[in-house]
Design an enzyme around this catalytic site. Sequence first.
Site: not given
Lengths: 497, 497
Positions: A265, A300
């Site tokens: 990720e 994120c």
Amino acid sequence: MKISGKSWIGYENSSYSKLPFHVILPESQKKSDYIFHEVSTQEIDNAVEKAEKAFKTYRNIDSSLKADFLKNIALSLNQYRELLIQTFCEESALPRERANQELDRTIYQLNLFSTCIKNDDWKVVKNNFNTLDIEIKSGVDLEKKLIPIGSVVVFTASNFPFAYSTIGGDVTAALAAGCPVIVKSHYMHAGTGDLVSQVVLQEAKKLGLPDGVFSNLNGFSNDFGKYLVQKEGVKMLTFTGSYKGGKAIQQYINDRQEWIPFFAEMGSVNPIFIADLEDNKEINLQKIASSIANNAGQFCTNPGLIFCLNTDIFKELSIKLTQLLSLEESKNMLHFQIREKFLQKVKILKNKKSSVTLLDENSENSIKLKPILLSMKVEDFLSDPSFHEEVFGSFTILVECNSINDFEKTAHHLKGQITCSIFLTQKQQEEFHDFIDNLAYRCGRIVKNDVPTGVTVHQAMHHGGPFPASSDSRFTAVGPDSIYRFLRPVCYQGFNK
Amino acid sequence: MKISGKSWIGYENSSYSKLPFHVILPESQKKSDYIFHEVSTQEIDNAVEKAEKAFKTYRNIDSSLKADFLKNIALSLNQYRELLIQTFCEESALPRERANQELDRTIYQLNLFSTCIKNDDWKVVKNNFNTLDIEIKSGVDLEKKLIPIGSVVVFTASNFPFAYSTIGGDVTAALAAGCPVIVKSHYMHAGTGDLVSQVVLQEAKKLGLPDGVFSNLNGFSNDFGKYLVQKEGVKMLTFTGSYKGGKAIQQYINDRQEWIPFFAEMGSVNPIFIADLEDNKEINLQKIASSIANNAGQFCTNPGLIFCLNTDIFKELSIKLTQLLSLEESKNMLHFQIREKFLQKVKILKNKKSSVTLLDENSENSIKLKPILLSMKVEDFLSDPSFHEEVFGSFTILVECNSINDFEKTAHHLKGQITCSIFLTQKQQEEFHDFIDNLAYRCGRIVKNDVPTGVTVHQAMHHGGPFPASSDSRFTAVGPDSIYRFLRPVCYQGFNK
């Protein structure tokens, strides 16, 4: 329980490490009291060997015992809360409230997976196909079951010392799946990692789980990462961090003889498209401001771009967001390195003629950050890809658009995202139908009339978008389905006869 | 319908190709009547551009229309059966019976997927977790749906001109998922590919599907493959072939800016472990012989290694398998290139001192092959990895073992396999329990008291094992679940309010 400063090779607190280092405490900029050591290749060999051996036992113990393991870790984390929170706050400079929330989330994840796996039903693969009408060829006895993929390496996240680190989402899912885990501890919060590891190992020992089901390795060098990733016994790898870091690890995997699945990720700009804010305007404006400012934007899913449908919306947002954000208190960043990278990137973008700085009240020498807000016109945005990249921290650009066509164009130019959000009224639903459809093809989660931050741990969550948001958009890093990264089906033929 | 000799760039029969080539007919070793041309980079660009454009429409048409598309192709293939079978047999040298079986399988796959997707239920992601007890956090409205991943490139298989080529398993699953497909036709059966493409395109046109939903590209050079794989518009790739081929394509993907998912099926030795053959001995011996000999062993599930538990079984099998295999008629190989590689590999293994040739009645200059049987001792097998590799064709080694320990050792040394099989009696179940458990961790399908060939197209099938059997053991190439390679989940937040 005390910080040991050493790595955990299974149950063994390893002693022959090399390369000493300290955690630098972000607020004081002083070294923490504990000396850590990067593991030697010998220690990595031992951890992988132990994991491989542990796999043969751990994969076959009852799911109910694995469920107990996770539940007991959750209970134990709660018992050590004060010590853990204190270390977490010192090492990350994140506030106590956030530390407690993140520990609660970590505990929730452990209990959720514990519940999910407490019987073995989930191991039999079913699907949603309309298979009633399908002719089953007679005489062949087939059953498909999920088995764990093998030993897993987890590279921990700088920004979630609890929830995406030592016993965070990835590790919890891998242990639930039946995979031993080797954690690559994050050097920014090595003390927190060390303490959490001790909790995990204590609970493993109490249940008599095999040595090697969990290891925690300290280290930071590229050589260390490369050596670990390329060990033959490692069968799966997860990573949460920067695009650059993810790309480097992928290269190590590419050079292996045996390819292994890799879930990385790697961040996202999380654009918000504002077609209209009329419904609940004040609430939504405050939500957006908080989404930008919370914990210095070190998420994120932090929104880095806001596209405004027309000049009116753009003007209103420029004024009101600037006001709201300037009211936000300054927040600590996780590390001077992160702060430095942030300022470098911001400086380049601020200095471009095409951007206007609406808000920047920061001084250069503090670990504290107040949100930075820029604005620009859509033509300038489209012609300069440097504005399309993630800037990790509270930094957002308002982009003035002139029509839904501009929305389409910008969405087309954006790379794969973890999330895309849109604010619009009920009336606009039809007009924006095709745009929303297109937007879904650029992200892993699409949000209507809400902000992207706040990732619910839920079976319907999907956290992982098209590249470069993640390395494989077919898998999620959050929620029960994240377990599927660590499982593979095997067909058993002739075993029910 | 006639062979066009040209590539299909969507509905367009492309004319500006370069690099002429002929299909070499294996039996006569003569060129076929048709000249083919490798596509130019311009044609590849056009095919990818058309696919990207088609994706925006095709992904949103009703599943029921996609189901009709697949069903209509199945009907149409049947109508052109005679022409297709004739071309298939000429180009592959496979017998008519096999050609008909393979066409039936292809038609079955199309109808199966047509049934699976005829309503949209399967798009909502569910799982088997015990989620009733899980507290759902209130206030967040989440739904997870599957969407197609984008334009797919399919590298076709040499050994399945129908079932794993132009409209084979991969293409059918991708079209069912909602992905446009660009087929890289196999140069060994380019005529068959051309005809099948025309069937697919006719049916697409009848239903008004967008130009670019299907393309068929002729070509064979590395440059062509590399250029195609590295096109930005390609979002997923499947490959069926050799380890060498798969490795080359993976390297092209590694060099892309954007990584994409890649499913490669790269062969397998498919070991059979014989603990006892007493139950149905004669039937099982004949099954094993046929599994080795059928279609000259040109299957990814052909058994290349047979481990015998003890000297008695080994002796009996040496005699009886040699007898049965020598009775098998010689069978055509698919291509002189395949035959040449086969003979090279066999020669090396035959010439080693550690192996004994039990059967080899072949002459060097024929495309025909009779099964080759070797034998050796387990110690020699373990010490020489060259015996562990796949030899594509009817070639099997009997390995004399002395105990279940030898079984364990050999299984430990073997690389990842598509299948592993074991023959044993009811009485031996307990004794072999742990061995079978270990064996499951080395393969994608484990078979009890049966042979590995004959891959049932079924929802419980899993065709894809640990590396190097496949590039990602979490996905299958056969059965309805193969669709999941081409789908990714998206979380819709706030859309049901």
